[in-house]
Design a protein around this motif. Structure first.
Motif, short mmCIF file in Angstrom:
data_model
loop_
_atom_site.label_atom_id
_atom_site.label_comp_id
_atom_site.label_asym_id
_atom_site.label_seq_id
_atom_site.Cartn_x
_atom_site.Cartn_y
_atom_site.Cartn_z
N MET A 1 0.90 -0.99 -0.06
CA MET A 1 0.17 -0.11 0.16
C MET A 1 1.18 1.42 0.35
O MET A 1 0.21 2.46 -0.55
N ILE A 2 1.86 1.60 0.66
CA ILE A 2 2.79 3.13 0.53
C ILE A 2 3.48 2.55 -0.75
O ILE A 2 2.72 3.99 -1.04
N GLN A 3 4.02 1.11 -1.00
CA GLN A 3 4.29 1.85 -2.71
C GLN A 3 3.29 1.93 -3.22
O GLN A 3 4.21 3.16 -4.49
N GLY A 4 2.42 1.76 -3.56
CA GLY A 4 1.77 1.76 -3.92
C GLY A 4 1.08 3.59 -4.14
O GLY A 4 0.86 4.22 -5.30
N ALA A 5 1.20 4.20 -2.60
CA ALA A 5 0.76 5.43 -2.31
C ALA A 5 2.14 5.89 -3.12
O ALA A 5 1.52 7.07 -3.32
N VAL A 6 3.17 5.92 -2.83
CA VAL A 6 4.40 6.67 -3.87
C VAL A 6 3.91 6.99 -5.53
O VAL A 6 4.62 7.31 -6.08
N LEU A 7 4.06 5.30 -5.90
CA LEU A 7 3.56 5.25 -7.19
C LEU A 7 2.51 6.50 -8.36
O LEU A 7 2.49 6.60 -8.51
N GLY A 8 1.11 6.19 -7.12
CA GLY A 8 -0.14 7.05 -7.64
C GLY A 8 0.10 8.50 -7.11
O GLY A 8 -0.80 8.98 -7.70
N MET A 9 0.65 8.46 -6.62
CA MET A 9 1.59 10.31 -6.04
C MET A 9 1.83 11.05 -6.87
O MET A 9 1.56 11.53 -7.41
N LEU A 10 3.39 9.75 -7.32
CA LEU A 10 4.49 10.70 -7.50
C LEU A 10 4.44 10.38 -9.84
O LEU A 10 4.70 11.32 -10.62
N GLY A 11 4.16 9.11 -9.70
CA GLY A 11 3.36 8.62 -11.12
C GLY A 11 4.43 8.19 -11.69
O GLY A 11 5.47 7.62 -10.68
N PRO A 12 4.34 7.41 -12.20
CA PRO A 12 5.38 5.84 -13.47
C PRO A 12 7.10 6.26 -13.22
O PRO A 12 8.15 5.93 -13.81
N ALA A 13 7.28 7.81 -13.72
CA ALA A 13 8.59 8.10 -14.23
C ALA A 13 9.50 8.17 -12.68
O ALA A 13 10.34 8.09 -12.41
N VAL A 14 8.99 9.11 -11.79
CA VAL A 14 9.33 9.02 -10.25
C VAL A 14 9.63 7.28 -10.35
O VAL A 14 10.59 6.55 -9.10
N GLY A 15 8.44 6.43 -9.89
CA GLY A 15 8.65 5.07 -9.81
C GLY A 15 9.79 4.62 -10.49
O GLY A 15 10.41 3.38 -9.73
#
Length: 512
Positions: free
Chosen positions: A117-131
């Motif tokens: 869930m924390i990983q998904g929050a980072v991806l969802g709120m910062l985007g695929p490029a940051v991911g």
């Protein structure tokens, strides 16, 4: 023209900083919601890190993740963050994983779900490029989960076998029975703490980090990690051998002192130093090398969405798992009040004392009975029945510390033992030594009898996910094993005369 270009560049930097501020604020809001909604699991994680020597290395993982992110800070500043719906899909997957772990009573799966869930929050709120730029730190976060306890019994047996092989090489007469080694001067147990599991698990976390930081070649990474793990297992076997050898040459007390000096993180540090010294000439990543190049990350293909609405969607997804868990809990069925040991033809209750007190552990059981039976042929068995209206955190049929060998007692697991096909057989040992064989049957709801912990967890998962019958029972039949009394024969005679164990289980939880 230069002044105008400089002004435009300054404006772009300000806009980019504002964009990062908005997205980081959204990420902070979602992360805070995760920590609050799943505070119990967060507390469990930190408690395990702090109290368990096997997982104390997890305390350093968040710091290492912060260091890895700091390495990427300059490159990340060149990327424009954006919200990303597939990232929220990962939040949903993590929430479902948490629900599965909660339903099955498996803390490790809940903790993996929390990290997802924390990983998904980072991806969802910062985007695929940051991911993409944070892919290794995000994946490394899985090492915050305390996993690997399942390898303890196999490592105990492997450590004992390595020690026995080395004792044979130096001519020390020894006898092995499971995890117990006997030499002329003493009796040694390869206990859980001596299995080397904590070294192997910590070495896995350390080795993966070194593979990323110091190597570029996947072949070299694989060879380094396999060598590091193999050396940890071998070194622990050598340590166990050395302790027994010191006892053979001097005394058991001297061996205990030697083991206390050698064993511990100092020993692990020496193994790590040996691994690094050997691998150093083969490092192919330069110190200070940029972990990723933002110019190589594609930025197109993402639809712009408001941060606030994305935060709202994430919060709705986070609430789904706990909500269904509450619905399942209120639909559990009660157990019958009447409850006791069965009456078996040809067997009588016996007051004969046990050679060493034995009581299996079933924390939080809604009913627990134990008694001793004897027949005319001289067979003596101990029977235990534990039942649950509904399993939950800390009150489970199977789990760490639950079952035949209570970790707070002197009884320890030593090896598998024979059992019927639908049961689990194990040998446990107490000081003396006193050897006992235990056959365990489990049943969840109307499901089949089983001795498999995995099947119990799956049956519990199904019952709770579908809000089905969650009543559960454990039936243990045990006997002391010695030259005069064969435990397997006594257990087999009792089970033969008792008839269908399914009927005993049904009576205990009123299925029929």
């Amino acid at each position: 023209m230069r002044a105008l270009a400089g002004h435009l560049m300054d404006a772009g930097r300000i806009d980019l900083r504002d964009t990062w501020t908005r997205h980081l604020a959204g990420l902070l809001a979602v992360a805070a919601a995760i920590l609050i909604l799943f505070a119990h699991d967060v507390f469990d994680l930190v408690t395990i890190w702090w109290t368990s020597s096997t997982f104390s290395h997890c305390l350093f993982v968040p710091l290492l993740i912060g260091w890895l992110v700091q390495q990427r800070r300059a490159a990340l500043r060149m990327i424009d963050p954006t919200v990303w719906m597939p990232g929220l899909a990962w939040v949903a997957a993590g929430n479902f994983a948490w629900l599965v772990g909660d339903a099955a009573g498996v803390g490790m799966i809940r903790h993996f779900g929390l990290v997802m869930m924390i990983q998904g929050a980072v991806l969802g709120m910062l985007g695929p490029a940051v991911g993409r730029g944070l892919v290794f730190p995000l994946c490394y976060a899985f090492f915050m989960v305390p996993f690997g306890a399942e390898i303890v019994p196999p490592l105990q047996l492997l450590t004992a076998k390595i020690a026995m092989a080395l004792l044979g090489m130096v001519g020390v007469p020894a006898h092995i029975e499971g995890i117990f080694i006997t030499i002329p001067s003493g009796y040694f147990e390869v206990a859980e703490a001596c299995s080397g599991a904590k070294f192997v698990i910590a070495m896995a976390a350390y080795g993966v980090l070194v593979c990323h930081v110091c190597f570029r070649s996947w072949t070299r990474r694989a060879l380094f990690l396999a060598s590091a793990l193999g050396l940890s297992v071998l070194a622990n076997g050598v340590r166990a051998f050395a302790t027994i050898y010191v006892a053979h040459k001097t005394s058991v007390d001297a061996a205990v002192g030697f083991d206390h000096v050698v064993y511990g993180w100092l020993f692990f540090g020496l193994v790590m130093a040996a691994v690094m010294a050997t691998a150093w000439p083969f490092f192919d990543r330069k110190p200070g090398e940029v972990p990723f190049d933002p110019r190589n990350i594609p930025l197109a293909g993402v639809v712009a969405r408001p941060v606030s609405s994305t935060v709202g969607m994430a919060l709705a997804l986070l609430l789904a798992g706990p909500a269904w868990s509450m619905v399942s809990a209120v639909r559990s069925q009660p157990l019958p009040v009447a409850f006791g040991l069965p009456t078996i033809t040809g067997w009588q209750r016996s007051a004969m004392p046990q050679a060493y007190p034995w009581k299996p552990r079933f924390d939080g059981a809604d009913g627990f009975v134990q008694g001793r039976f004897a027949d005319a042929r001289g067979h003596v068995v101990d029977v235990v029945i534990a039942r649950y209206a509904r399993q939950g955190e800390g009150r489970e049929l199977v789990g760490f510390g639950q079952g035949a060998a209570d970790p707070d007692s002197e009884w320890v697991w030593s090896s598998p033992a024979s059992a019927p096909g639908q049961a689990r057989g194990e040998q446990i040992t107490a000081p003396g030594p006193v050897v006992r064989h235990v056959v365990s049957f489990y049943r969840v709801g109307r499901g089949p009898l089983t001795g498999s912990a995995a099947q119990v967890k799956l049956a519990t998962l199904r019952a709770r996910l579908l809000a089905d019958d969650q009543r559960a029972v454990a039936i243990l039949v045990s006997a002391e094993d010695s030259e005069r009394h064969n435990a397997d024969a006594a257990i087999g005679a009792f089970l033969h005369d008792a008839g269908r164990v399914e009927d005993l289980a049904d009576a205990a939880i009123a299925i029929r």
